[in-house]
Design a protein around this motif. Sequence first.
Motif, PDB file in Angstrom:
ATOM      1  N   ARG A  23       0.880  -1.174   0.000  1.00  0.00           N
ATOM      2  CA  ARG A  23       0.000   0.000   0.000  1.00  0.00           C
ATOM      3  C   ARG A  23       0.912   1.217   0.000  1.00  0.00           C
ATOM      4  O   ARG A  23       1.853   1.305   0.778  1.00  0.00           O
ATOM      5  CB  ARG A  23      -0.894   0.017   1.230  1.00  0.00           C
ATOM      6  CG  ARG A  23      -1.784   1.264   1.291  1.00  0.00           C
ATOM      7  CD  ARG A  23      -2.750   1.246   2.445  1.00  0.00           C
ATOM      8  NE  ARG A  23      -3.759   0.219   2.208  1.00  0.00           N
ATOM      9  CZ  ARG A  23      -3.946  -0.853   2.969  1.00  0.00           C
ATOM     10  NH1 ARG A  23      -3.200  -1.044   4.022  1.00  0.00           N
ATOM     11  NH2 ARG A  23      -4.863  -1.742   2.677  1.00  0.00           N
ATOM     12  N   ILE A  24       0.615   2.164  -0.860  1.00  0.00           N
ATOM     13  CA  ILE A  24       1.422   3.379  -0.970  1.00  0.00           C
ATOM     14  C   ILE A  24       0.982   4.355   0.114  1.00  0.00           C
ATOM     15  O   ILE A  24      -0.190   4.677   0.233  1.00  0.00           O
ATOM     16  CB  ILE A  24       1.281   3.995  -2.371  1.00  0.00           C
ATOM     17  CG1 ILE A  24       1.778   3.001  -3.415  1.00  0.00           C
ATOM     18  CG2 ILE A  24       2.036   5.306  -2.453  1.00  0.00           C
ATOM     19  CD1 ILE A  24       1.563   3.433  -4.837  1.00  0.00           C
ATOM     20  N   LEU A  25       1.941   4.839   0.907  1.00  0.00           N
ATOM     21  CA  LEU A  25       1.664   5.756   2.003  1.00  0.00           C
ATOM     22  C   LEU A  25       2.135   7.179   1.722  1.00  0.00           C
ATOM     23  O   LEU A  25       1.769   8.098   2.447  1.00  0.00           O
ATOM     24  CB  LEU A  25       2.334   5.246   3.291  1.00  0.00           C
ATOM     25  CG  LEU A  25       1.927   3.852   3.752  1.00  0.00           C
ATOM     26  CD1 LEU A  25       2.752   3.448   4.957  1.00  0.00           C
ATOM     27  CD2 LEU A  25       0.455   3.793   4.056  1.00  0.00           C
ATOM     28  N   SER A  26       2.947   7.371   0.711  1.00  0.00           N
ATOM     29  CA  SER A  26       3.538   8.675   0.425  1.00  0.00           C
ATOM     30  C   SER A  26       2.907   9.306  -0.811  1.00  0.00           C
ATOM     31  O   SER A  26       2.572   8.616  -1.773  1.00  0.00           O
ATOM     32  CB  SER A  26       5.040   8.521   0.200  1.00  0.00           C
ATOM     33  OG  SER A  26       5.602   9.733  -0.224  1.00  0.00           O
ATOM     34  N   LYS A  27       2.755  10.635  -0.795  1.00  0.00           N
ATOM     35  CA  LYS A  27       2.231  11.349  -1.960  1.00  0.00           C
ATOM     36  C   LYS A  27       3.258  11.407  -3.087  1.00  0.00           C
ATOM     37  O   LYS A  27       2.906  11.604  -4.231  1.00  0.00           O
ATOM     38  CB  LYS A  27       1.841  12.782  -1.578  1.00  0.00           C
ATOM     39  CG  LYS A  27       0.601  12.858  -0.744  1.00  0.00           C
ATOM     40  CD  LYS A  27       0.075  14.281  -0.674  1.00  0.00           C
ATOM     41  CE  LYS A  27       0.846  15.092   0.317  1.00  0.00           C
ATOM     42  NZ  LYS A  27       0.326  16.451   0.477  1.00  0.00           N
ATOM     43  N   CYS A  29       5.384   9.005  -4.124  1.00  0.00           N
ATOM     44  CA  CYS A  29       5.798   7.687  -4.624  1.00  0.00           C
ATOM     45  C   CYS A  29       5.605   7.621  -6.138  1.00  0.00           C
ATOM     46  O   CYS A  29       4.596   8.087  -6.668  1.00  0.00           O
ATOM     47  CB  CYS A  29       4.985   6.600  -3.931  1.00  0.00           C
ATOM     48  SG  CYS A  29       5.524   4.947  -4.365  1.00  0.00           S
ATOM     49  N   ARG A  33      -0.597   6.327  -6.702  1.00  0.00           N
ATOM     50  CA  ARG A  33      -1.110   7.366  -5.814  1.00  0.00           C
ATOM     51  C   ARG A  33      -1.201   6.873  -4.385  1.00  0.00           C
ATOM     52  O   ARG A  33      -1.263   5.673  -4.140  1.00  0.00           O
ATOM     53  CB  ARG A  33      -2.492   7.796  -6.270  1.00  0.00           C
ATOM     54  CG  ARG A  33      -2.472   8.503  -7.578  1.00  0.00           C
ATOM     55  CD  ARG A  33      -3.844   8.952  -7.939  1.00  0.00           C
ATOM     56  NE  ARG A  33      -3.757   9.788  -9.140  1.00  0.00           N
ATOM     57  CZ  ARG A  33      -4.602  10.733  -9.424  1.00  0.00           C
ATOM     58  NH1 ARG A  33      -5.623  10.964  -8.642  1.00  0.00           N
ATOM     59  NH2 ARG A  33      -4.451  11.443 -10.507  1.00  0.00           N
ATOM     60  N   LYS A  34      -1.270   7.795  -3.454  1.00  0.00           N
ATOM     61  CA  LYS A  34      -1.374   7.476  -2.038  1.00  0.00           C
ATOM     62  C   LYS A  34      -2.658   6.683  -1.792  1.00  0.00           C
ATOM     63  O   LYS A  34      -3.723   7.051  -2.260  1.00  0.00           O
ATOM     64  CB  LYS A  34      -1.385   8.764  -1.216  1.00  0.00           C
ATOM     65  CG  LYS A  34      -1.399   8.542   0.267  1.00  0.00           C
ATOM     66  CD  LYS A  34      -1.315   9.851   1.004  1.00  0.00           C
ATOM     67  CE  LYS A  34      -1.327   9.624   2.496  1.00  0.00           C
ATOM     68  NZ  LYS A  34      -1.216  10.883   3.228  1.00  0.00           N
ATOM     69  N   GLY A  35      -2.530   5.562  -1.079  1.00  0.00           N
ATOM     70  CA  GLY A  35      -3.670   4.709  -0.765  1.00  0.00           C
ATOM     71  C   GLY A  35      -3.859   3.543  -1.714  1.00  0.00           C
ATOM     72  O   GLY A  35      -4.583   2.607  -1.399  1.00  0.00           O
TER      73      GLY A  35
END
Length: 72
Positions: A23-27, A29, A33-35
């Motif tokens: 799961r991506i936690l950083s804007k 990355c 996308r985040k989330g």
Amino acid sequence: MSRRAVPRSAPVPKPEPEKVRYRILSKRCIWGRKGEIVELALGHRERTLVMSGVLERVETEDRPLKSADEEG
């Protein structure tokens, strides 16, 4: 005594890292996308990205996709 060239042997291939869901936690990355949940093969870089708060490892879920519910 004369020196002879030693033939070069083929390098040992490195094993391919397996793909894992994150799961991506950083804007910021680059993989999404985040989330979002992405599937990546990071190998040795995984620990750094998880500890820095960029990614979070997601356990696999054995449930059908939403599109399968709509079709049948």
